[in-house]
Design an enzyme around this catalytic site. Structure first.
Site, PDB file in Angstrom:
ATOM      1  N   TYR A  24       0.847  -1.194   0.000  1.00  0.00           N
ATOM      2  CA  TYR A  24       0.000   0.000   0.000  1.00  0.00           C
ATOM      3  C   TYR A  24       0.886   1.249   0.000  1.00  0.00           C
ATOM      4  O   TYR A  24       0.780   2.127   0.841  1.00  0.00           O
ATOM      5  CB  TYR A  24      -0.922  -0.009   1.228  1.00  0.00           C
ATOM      6  CG  TYR A  24      -2.176   0.827   1.071  1.00  0.00           C
ATOM      7  CD1 TYR A  24      -3.241   0.380   0.308  1.00  0.00           C
ATOM      8  CD2 TYR A  24      -2.287   2.066   1.706  1.00  0.00           C
ATOM      9  CE1 TYR A  24      -4.392   1.145   0.161  1.00  0.00           C
ATOM     10  CE2 TYR A  24      -3.431   2.839   1.573  1.00  0.00           C
ATOM     11  CZ  TYR A  24      -4.476   2.369   0.797  1.00  0.00           C
ATOM     12  OH  TYR A  24      -5.615   3.129   0.661  1.00  0.00           O
ATOM     13  N   GLY A  25       1.799   1.312  -0.977  1.00  0.00           N
ATOM     14  CA  GLY A  25       2.699   2.462  -1.071  1.00  0.00           C
ATOM     15  C   GLY A  25       2.208   3.469  -2.088  1.00  0.00           C
ATOM     16  O   GLY A  25       1.009   3.678  -2.243  1.00  0.00           O
ATOM     17  N   SER A  26       3.154   4.072  -2.789  1.00  0.00           N
ATOM     18  CA  SER A  26       2.830   5.130  -3.743  1.00  0.00           C
ATOM     19  C   SER A  26       1.794   4.657  -4.770  1.00  0.00           C
ATOM     20  O   SER A  26       0.726   5.254  -4.919  1.00  0.00           O
ATOM     21  CB  SER A  26       4.118   5.576  -4.442  1.00  0.00           C
ATOM     22  OG  SER A  26       3.834   6.481  -5.468  1.00  0.00           O
ATOM     23  N   GLN A  27       2.094   3.587  -5.487  1.00  0.00           N
ATOM     24  CA  GLN A  27       1.130   3.081  -6.473  1.00  0.00           C
ATOM     25  C   GLN A  27      -0.028   2.348  -5.786  1.00  0.00           C
ATOM     26  O   GLN A  27      -1.186   2.501  -6.164  1.00  0.00           O
ATOM     27  CB  GLN A  27       1.816   2.127  -7.456  1.00  0.00           C
ATOM     28  CG  GLN A  27       2.740   2.806  -8.437  1.00  0.00           C
ATOM     29  CD  GLN A  27       2.003   3.714  -9.409  1.00  0.00           C
ATOM     30  OE1 GLN A  27       0.914   3.398  -9.888  1.00  0.00           O
ATOM     31  NE2 GLN A  27       2.582   4.858  -9.697  1.00  0.00           N
ATOM     32  N   ASP A  82      10.488  -2.855  -6.069  1.00  0.00           N
ATOM     33  CA  ASP A  82      11.007  -3.782  -7.075  1.00  0.00           C
ATOM     34  C   ASP A  82      12.083  -4.723  -6.511  1.00  0.00           C
ATOM     35  O   ASP A  82      12.122  -5.898  -6.863  1.00  0.00           O
ATOM     36  CB  ASP A  82      11.584  -2.997  -8.267  1.00  0.00           C
ATOM     37  CG  ASP A  82      10.482  -2.294  -9.038  1.00  0.00           C
ATOM     38  OD1 ASP A  82       9.557  -2.975  -9.492  1.00  0.00           O
ATOM     39  OD2 ASP A  82      10.539  -1.059  -9.164  1.00  0.00           O
ATOM     40  N   GLN A  83      12.956  -4.187  -5.644  1.00  0.00           N
ATOM     41  CA  GLN A  83      14.070  -5.000  -5.139  1.00  0.00           C
ATOM     42  C   GLN A  83      13.589  -6.150  -4.262  1.00  0.00           C
ATOM     43  O   GLN A  83      14.278  -7.144  -4.111  1.00  0.00           O
ATOM     44  CB  GLN A  83      15.062  -4.178  -4.291  1.00  0.00           C
ATOM     45  CG  GLN A  83      15.416  -2.805  -4.784  1.00  0.00           C
ATOM     46  CD  GLN A  83      14.446  -1.775  -4.284  1.00  0.00           C
ATOM     47  OE1 GLN A  83      13.387  -1.608  -4.870  1.00  0.00           O
ATOM     48  NE2 GLN A  83      14.780  -1.056  -3.223  1.00  0.00           N
ATOM     49  N   HIS A 107       5.627  -2.566 -13.294  1.00  0.00           N
ATOM     50  CA  HIS A 107       6.961  -2.361 -13.874  1.00  0.00           C
ATOM     51  C   HIS A 107       7.484  -3.744 -14.229  1.00  0.00           C
ATOM     52  O   HIS A 107       7.297  -4.692 -13.469  1.00  0.00           O
ATOM     53  CB  HIS A 107       7.864  -1.653 -12.865  1.00  0.00           C
ATOM     54  CG  HIS A 107       9.259  -1.391 -13.357  1.00  0.00           C
ATOM     55  ND1 HIS A 107       9.537  -1.056 -14.674  1.00  0.00           N
ATOM     56  CD2 HIS A 107      10.451  -1.400 -12.727  1.00  0.00           C
ATOM     57  CE1 HIS A 107      10.844  -0.880 -14.802  1.00  0.00           C
ATOM     58  NE2 HIS A 107      11.419  -1.089 -13.639  1.00  0.00           N
ATOM     59  N   GLU A 230      14.164  27.199 -11.202  1.00  0.00           N
ATOM     60  CA  GLU A 230      13.353  27.624 -12.353  1.00  0.00           C
ATOM     61  C   GLU A 230      13.013  26.474 -13.304  1.00  0.00           C
ATOM     62  O   GLU A 230      12.196  26.639 -14.205  1.00  0.00           O
ATOM     63  CB  GLU A 230      14.088  28.718 -13.148  1.00  0.00           C
ATOM     64  CG  GLU A 230      14.007  30.076 -12.508  1.00  0.00           C
ATOM     65  CD  GLU A 230      14.546  31.163 -13.442  1.00  0.00           C
ATOM     66  OE1 GLU A 230      14.271  31.103 -14.656  1.00  0.00           O
ATOM     67  OE2 GLU A 230      15.251  32.045 -12.950  1.00  0.00           O
TER      68      GLU A 230
END
Ligand code: NDP
Ligand code: MG
Ligand code: MG
EC number: 1.1.1.86
Length: 329
Positions: A24-27, A82-83, A107, A230
């Site tokens: 339940y992380g970023s994705q 992934d690791q 991925h 910038e």
């Protein structure tokens, strides 16, 4: 090129099915909530002890172990780092991966480089949003979406693409379009993009520009604004409308400087080195090094991270960002 939209995908494919989101992380947090809002039955496999476990509960899920989620589900989306995917897959998913189930990835690394070799009687597909998880969630809530890539690596059921497209529709991706690719193409282009352009290339460009100005005696604060801060304004313009939009917005002087100096800084030799980077990705050398680095406990990775964050531009940036109230969250 093949691209699919809303009408090409059928959410009914997921009717009476359960989708496991492992991690339940970023994705993971984005896929899980979007699927649930699309009416799909979702179970979360998230290890306890960290903030993401609490977040899943806050969002109204009842997270279980990866093994239990995989057991309950028909479709298993692997969204741990992934690791550690090979370990989680071998120890928790594989024992619960019965014939007819579908493995989903965002991925292709572990499949493409043979770190995960699924049995022949399951479908193996990819649904990979082309953006970070928080954006996948935010755009969905606004009625839009982040586009995605889909791929089928193994089609045991004969319905693998239908399943992948249903999943893609569930997370909203078909609203802006889902592009068909392969695990090989996604993996190799993703690694190349982040190494040569998006992360590696841009970081090196910023540092080289900053150092050049500071070494020539200019104030580091001014160099920071010009070479790092910038960049966001420029990237926003590129995102909205490509080079045309960027050139329309910047001054004619900046545009002229772009044409005469850009190709001088990034020249044919840079491109030749980009091809070397690509070759190391294609022939598996980068993957081998990264896998071995992880097995060794990431000594070089940690050393390089420390060194990168000790760079003068980081201190200068931290100091100046404190004065920019809108950046304080
Ligand atoms: P994160 O690092 O954000 O999240 C991984 C989650 O997996 C964490 O919540 C972690 O828990 C959890 N986890 C780790 N081990 C276990 C376990 N044994 N059982 C249950 N849960 C576990 O990953 P990302 O979302 O960044 O990446 C997931 C996948 O998505 C990767 O394949 C990545 O390449 C792909 N992807 C990522 C994108 C992005 O923007 N981040 C974009 C496109 C694809 P804990 O918090 O306790 O560590
Ligand atoms: Mg990547
Ligand atoms: Mg300027």
């Amino acid at each position: 090129m093949q691209i699919f939209y809303e009408n090409d995908a059928d959410l009914n494919v997921l009717q009476d099915k359960t989708v496991a989101i492992i991690g339940y992380g970023s994705q993971g947090h984005a896929h899980a909530q979007n699927l649930r809002d699309s009416g799909v039955n979702v179970v979360i496999g998230q290890r306890p002890g960290g903030s993401n476990y609490e977040l899943a509960k806050e969002h109204g899920f009842a997270p279980v172990s990866a093994a239990e989620a995989a057991r309950q589900a028909d479709m298993i989306q692997i969204l741990v780092q992934d690791q550690i995917q090979p370990k989680v897959y071998t120890e928790e998913v594989l024992p619960n991966l019965t014939a007819g189930k579908t493995l989903v990835f965002s991925h292709g690394f572990n499949i493409h480089y043979n770190q995960i070799v699924p049995p022949a009687d399951v479908d193996v597909v990819m649904v990979a949003p082309k953006g970070p998880g928080h954006l996948v969630r935010r755009e969905y809530e606004r009625g839009g979406s982040v586009p995605a890539l889909v791929a089928v690596e193994q089609d045991a059921s004969g319905k693998a693409m239908d399943r992948a497209l249903a999943y893609a529709k569930g997370i909203g991706a078909t609203r802006s379009g889902v592009l068909v690719t392969t695990f090989a193409e996604e993996t190799e282009t993703d690694l190349f993009g982040e190494q040569a352009v998006l992360c590696g290339g841009v970081s090196a460009l910023i540092k080289a520009g900053f150092e050049t100005l500071v070494e020539a005696g200019y104030q580091p604060e001014v160099a920071f604004f010009e070479c790092m801060h910038e960049l966001k304004l420029i990237v926003d313009l590129l995102y909205e409308g490509g080079f045309k939009r960027m050139h329309y917005s910047i001054s004619d002087t900046a545009e002229y400087g772009d044409y005469v100096s850009g190709p001088h800084v990034v020249d044919a030799q840079t491109k030749a080195r980009m091809r070397e980077v690509l070759t190391a990705i294609q022939d598996g050398r980068f993957a081998r090094d990264w896998i071995l680095e992880n097995q060794a406990g990431v000594p070089s990775f940690k050393a390089m991270r420390r060194k990168a964050h000790e760079h003068q531009i980081e201190d200068v940036g931290d100091k100046l960002r404190q004065m920019m109230a809108w950046l304080q969250k």
